[in-house]
Design a protein around this motif. Structure first.
Motif, PDB file in Angstrom:
ATOM      1  N   GLY A 122     -10.527  -4.414  -1.904  1.00  0.00           N
ATOM      2  CA  GLY A 122     -10.093  -3.873  -3.449  1.00  0.00           C
ATOM      3  C   GLY A 122     -11.052  -4.505  -4.369  1.00  0.00           C
TER       4      GLY A 122
ATOM      5  N   SER B   9       0.946  -1.148   0.078  1.00  0.00           N
ATOM      6  CA  SER B   9      -0.038   0.156   0.147  1.00  0.00           C
ATOM      7  C   SER B   9       0.882   1.293  -0.070  1.00  0.00           C
TER       8      SER B   9
ATOM      9  N   SER C   7      -6.672  -4.087   6.843  1.00  0.00           N
ATOM     10  CA  SER C   7      -6.619  -2.656   6.242  1.00  0.00           C
ATOM     11  C   SER C   7      -6.125  -2.691   4.675  1.00  0.00           C
ATOM     12  N   ARG C   8      -6.858  -2.173   3.788  1.00  0.00           N
ATOM     13  CA  ARG C   8      -6.435  -1.800   2.457  1.00  0.00           C
ATOM     14  C   ARG C   8      -6.034  -3.167   1.573  1.00  0.00           C
TER      15      ARG C   8
ATOM     16  N   HIS D  93      -4.081   1.485   8.365  1.00  0.00           N
ATOM     17  CA  HIS D  93      -3.073   2.421   7.643  1.00  0.00           C
ATOM     18  C   HIS D  93      -3.746   3.872   7.976  1.00  0.00           C
TER      19      HIS D  93
ATOM     20  N   PRO E 243      -5.133   0.552  -3.206  1.00  0.00           N
ATOM     21  CA  PRO E 243      -5.141   0.429  -1.744  1.00  0.00           C
ATOM     22  C   PRO E 243      -5.629   1.681  -1.090  1.00  0.00           C
ATOM     23  N   ALA E 244      -5.101   2.760  -1.794  1.00  0.00           N
ATOM     24  CA  ALA E 244      -5.352   4.075  -1.058  1.00  0.00           C
ATOM     25  C   ALA E 244      -6.855   4.467  -0.945  1.00  0.00           C
ATOM     26  N   GLU E 245      -7.517   3.812  -1.700  1.00  0.00           N
ATOM     27  CA  GLU E 245      -9.172   3.990  -1.912  1.00  0.00           C
ATOM     28  C   GLU E 245     -10.045   2.822  -1.087  1.00  0.00           C
ATOM     29  N   ARG E 246      -9.262   2.260  -0.316  1.00  0.00           N
ATOM     30  CA  ARG E 246      -9.870   1.031   0.559  1.00  0.00           C
ATOM     31  C   ARG E 246     -10.067   1.451   2.031  1.00  0.00           C
ATOM     32  N   ASP E 247      -9.560   2.911   2.524  1.00  0.00           N
ATOM     33  CA  ASP E 247      -9.909   3.218   3.671  1.00  0.00           C
ATOM     34  C   ASP E 247     -11.236   3.189   4.174  1.00  0.00           C
TER      35      ASP E 247
ATOM     36  N   THR F 283     -12.210  -0.478   5.113  1.00  0.00           N
ATOM     37  CA  THR F 283     -11.322  -0.593   6.311  1.00  0.00           C
ATOM     38  C   THR F 283     -12.192  -0.173   7.357  1.00  0.00           C
TER      39      THR F 283
END
Length: 307
Positions: A247, A51, A241-242, A284, A259-263, A266
């Motif tokens: 995804g 990530s 997380s992520r 994260h 990954p950054a759009e999975r918060d 999460t």
């Protein structure tokens, strides 16, 4: 309150490394809140994590990121110097220590409670000497005998994670009849090895190993059956997380969410895990998950006699 100063020539929002002027007392395991699920912030001091690989690869940047998580409310900062994603290249202990030890020392000086994310007993031992409190080991069925001996000798809290194989083989080992039952059985076998080495039951924290030797549906099945893991009688850590299965869930037009759009997903897993009694979540992005565990705690039934 400790004083933090920006690096010369930078504003507070862009400072790469807040400078701690007055060290805080080092946090202890007993200091952790007991009225809600804890939030463990992920700090990868690596060039290749799935990530955020490379974002915190230098000591100064890693310390600054760890301090941001700490002051945002993370209960634990989990520092790792070797990526465990599928296909990751193994890192030698010497390089791993070079990456993590100065970061651990700085965060402990700031008063943070630090865990060391490693599969190597030698790294774990050096991290404890540097001030880390918890050992977070994702080695699973490849557990080093020396690690069990270290955990027994140090009496450190120890995260025991389910994983088959290593980073290069685990995806090929995701074959189960009943994934929830087999995860519990394999963790119980590893726990017996820890007991045999002299590890106390209260030291053990269980992690079902989401994303490790499990496919997308198997990860969801494990989450649906957290109660089976709780039934083993130990604290439970959920580390979703992520990860890839989130995804895939968020796929749009045939493309999985990066990954950054999975918060947000999460944080949803955090809320569900907290409502089902998880001891901690490993994430994260600390803020949304901290909010989620506070909401989950507030929604819990009031103790008898209080309303």
């Amino acid at each position: 309150m400790d004083s933090l100063a920006a690096a010369p020539g930078t504003g507070p929002a862009t400072s790469p490394l807040p400078v701690l002027r007055n060290p805080r007392r080092a946090a202890t395991f007993k200091d952790l809140p007991s009225d809600r699920t804890l939030v463990m912030g992920i700090l990868n001091v690596t060039p290749d994590s799935f990530s955020d690989g490379g974002q915190h690869a230098s000591t100064d940047v890693a310390v600054a990121a760890g301090l941001r998580m700490f002051y945002a409310g993370a209960d634990i900062i989990d520092v790792g110097g070797e990526s465990t994603r599928p296909g990751a290249v193994e890192v030698g202990v010497e390089e791993e220590l070079k990456r993590v030890l100065p970061v651990i020392a700085a965060l402990v000086k700031a008063g943070a409670l630090v865990s060391i994310d490693t599969t190597h007993a030698a790294t774990a031992a050096a991290a404890l000497d540097a001030g880390a409190t918890i050992i977070n080991d994702v080695s699973g069925l490849t557990l080093e005998p020396e690690m069990a001996e270290l955990v027994a000798r140090s009496k450190a809290p120890y995260v025991l994670t389910h994983r088959r194989g290593n980073a290069n083989t685990m995806d090929s080992l995701a074959e189960y009849g009943n994934v929830a039952e087999e995860v519990v059985a394999e963790l119980a076998g590893l726990r017996d090895k820890l007991y045999a080495a002299g590890v106390a039951p209260e030291q053990i924290i269980l992690d079902p190993g989401l994303g490790f030797s499990k496919n997308e549906e198997q990860n969801w099945e494990v989450l649906r059956n957290l109660d089976a893991l709780q039934g083993m009688g130990h604290k439970v850590l959920v580390a979703a997380s992520r990860k890839r299965f989130l995804g895939s869930l968020l796929t749009v037009a045939g493309k999985a969410a990066p990954p950054a759009e999975r918060d947000s997903a999460t944080a949803a897993v955090t809320a569900i895990s907290a409502s089902r009694g998880a001891w901690a979540v490993r994430v994260h992005d600390v803020g949304p998950s901290l909010d989620a565990v506070k909401v989950a705690a507030r929604m819990m039934p009031a103790p008898a006699g209080k309303n």
